[in-house]
Write a protein that holds these residues in place. Structure first.
Motif, short mmCIF file in Angstrom:
data_model
loop_
_atom_site.label_atom_id
_atom_site.label_comp_id
_atom_site.label_asym_id
_atom_site.label_seq_id
_atom_site.Cartn_x
_atom_site.Cartn_y
_atom_site.Cartn_z
N THR A 99 0.80 -1.23 0.00
CA THR A 99 0.00 0.00 0.00
C THR A 99 0.83 1.28 0.00
O THR A 99 0.27 2.37 -0.07
CB THR A 99 -0.92 0.03 1.23
OG1 THR A 99 -0.12 -0.02 2.42
CG2 THR A 99 -1.90 -1.14 1.22
N CYS B 183 0.11 4.04 -2.49
CA CYS B 183 -1.28 4.51 -2.60
C CYS B 183 -1.41 5.88 -1.94
O CYS B 183 -1.40 5.99 -0.71
CB CYS B 183 -2.23 3.51 -1.95
SG CYS B 183 -2.22 1.88 -2.71
N THR C 281 -8.52 4.74 -2.84
CA THR C 281 -8.15 3.34 -3.05
C THR C 281 -9.32 2.43 -2.70
O THR C 281 -9.93 2.59 -1.64
CB THR C 281 -6.94 2.98 -2.17
OG1 THR C 281 -5.84 3.85 -2.50
CG2 THR C 281 -6.53 1.54 -2.38
N ASP D 277 -10.27 -1.58 -2.05
CA ASP D 277 -9.70 -2.89 -1.73
C ASP D 277 -10.74 -3.95 -2.08
O ASP D 277 -11.77 -4.08 -1.41
CB ASP D 277 -9.33 -2.95 -0.25
CG ASP D 277 -8.60 -4.23 0.13
OD1 ASP D 277 -8.43 -5.11 -0.73
OD2 ASP D 277 -8.21 -4.36 1.31
N LEU E 140 -5.90 -3.57 5.43
CA LEU E 140 -5.30 -2.65 4.47
C LEU E 140 -6.08 -1.34 4.40
O LEU E 140 -5.48 -0.25 4.34
CB LEU E 140 -5.23 -3.29 3.09
CG LEU E 140 -4.40 -4.57 2.99
CD1 LEU E 140 -4.39 -5.08 1.55
CD2 LEU E 140 -2.98 -4.37 3.49
N LEU F 29 -4.57 2.38 5.38
CA LEU F 29 -4.61 3.53 4.48
C LEU F 29 -5.27 4.73 5.15
O LEU F 29 -4.80 5.86 5.05
CB LEU F 29 -5.34 3.15 3.20
CG LEU F 29 -4.58 2.23 2.25
CD1 LEU F 29 -5.51 1.65 1.20
CD2 LEU F 29 -3.43 2.99 1.58
N LEU G 4 -6.83 -2.56 -5.12
CA LEU G 4 -6.01 -3.60 -4.50
C LEU G 4 -6.65 -4.96 -4.70
O LEU G 4 -7.86 -5.14 -4.48
CB LEU G 4 -5.85 -3.34 -3.00
CG LEU G 4 -5.39 -1.95 -2.57
CD1 LEU G 4 -5.24 -1.90 -1.04
CD2 LEU G 4 -4.09 -1.56 -3.25
#
Length: 211
Positions: A43, A46, A50, A52, A60, A64, A110
């Motif tokens: 990540t 990024c 984003t 996922d 994740l 973020l 992602l």
């Protein structure tokens, strides 16, 4: 499948068994923990909105958000979505191949933890992922180790107490990243191995490929 997978997310030992009898442990404790060094590499680049795809319990997405990056998780598991939200991160209970918000505007998408196998059709999944991204968007995709090939199989999630239904999946070795990228409107920007996990960064190419 979702109910059995949810047992793993609830802390039960869990594994995936293929129809040929081979078995792989599900790393649920890693998914439930904080982001680890390989996740950080996954990540690190990024710096914009984003999504996922197949977020699991949301480690994740939460990582973020702690960096101030707008992020959204998507999963078909109600428990995964609940666990993501319990981390203070937004998540939707949706099929990643179905309608999703922000199509064409995400900076990053992602596909971690082998999620390139979702639906057993990596080409279709990457075409879908490309459609979610902005013109300069990047897909960050985790592949299996080199030499895995591209293997479509039937598998199911099992615990000591219960076995879920069989479902199709595809395992894709990192050696196929370039071939898949070229077939789905991407270009491979970079690849890396981090703590035994294999990651590819895919840029959108100028010409789209239809599903």
């Amino acid at each position: 499948m979702t109910e059995t997978f949810d047992r793993a997310l609830a802390g039960h030992d869990c594994w995936v068994r293929a129809a040929d009898g081979t078995r792989r442990d599900v790393p649920a404790r890693r998914w439930l923990g904080a982001a680890e060094p390989a996740d950080t590499a996954f990540t690190a680049g990024c710096d914009g909105p984003t999504i996922d795809l197949g977020c699991g319990p949301g480690r994740l997405v939460a990582a973020l958000l702690r960096r101030g990056v707008v992020a959204l998780g998507v999963d078909v598991s109600p428990l995964a979505v609940a666990l993501t939200r319990a981390r203070g991160a937004p998540a939707l209970l949706r099929d990643v191949l179905g309608p999703l918000p922000g199509a064409g505007r995400w900076s990053y998408a992602l596909l971690a933890d082998g999620n390139i196998g979702i639906g057993a059709d990596p080409r279709r999944l990457l075409v879908r992922t490309r459609a979610l991204l902005a013109a300069d968007g990047v897909a960050v995709v985790e592949f299996d180790p080199p030499g895995t090939g591209m293997v479509r199989l039937l598998q199911r999630v099992e615990t000591d107490a219960v076995a879920g239904p069989w479902f199709p999946w595809t395992r894709v070795g990192i050696e196929h990243a370039g071939q898949l990228a070229a077939a789905t409107g991407f270009r491979v920007r970079a690849t890396a191995e981090v703590h035994g996990r294999h990651i590819a960064w895919l840029d959108r190419a100028r010409r789209a490929v239809s599903a």
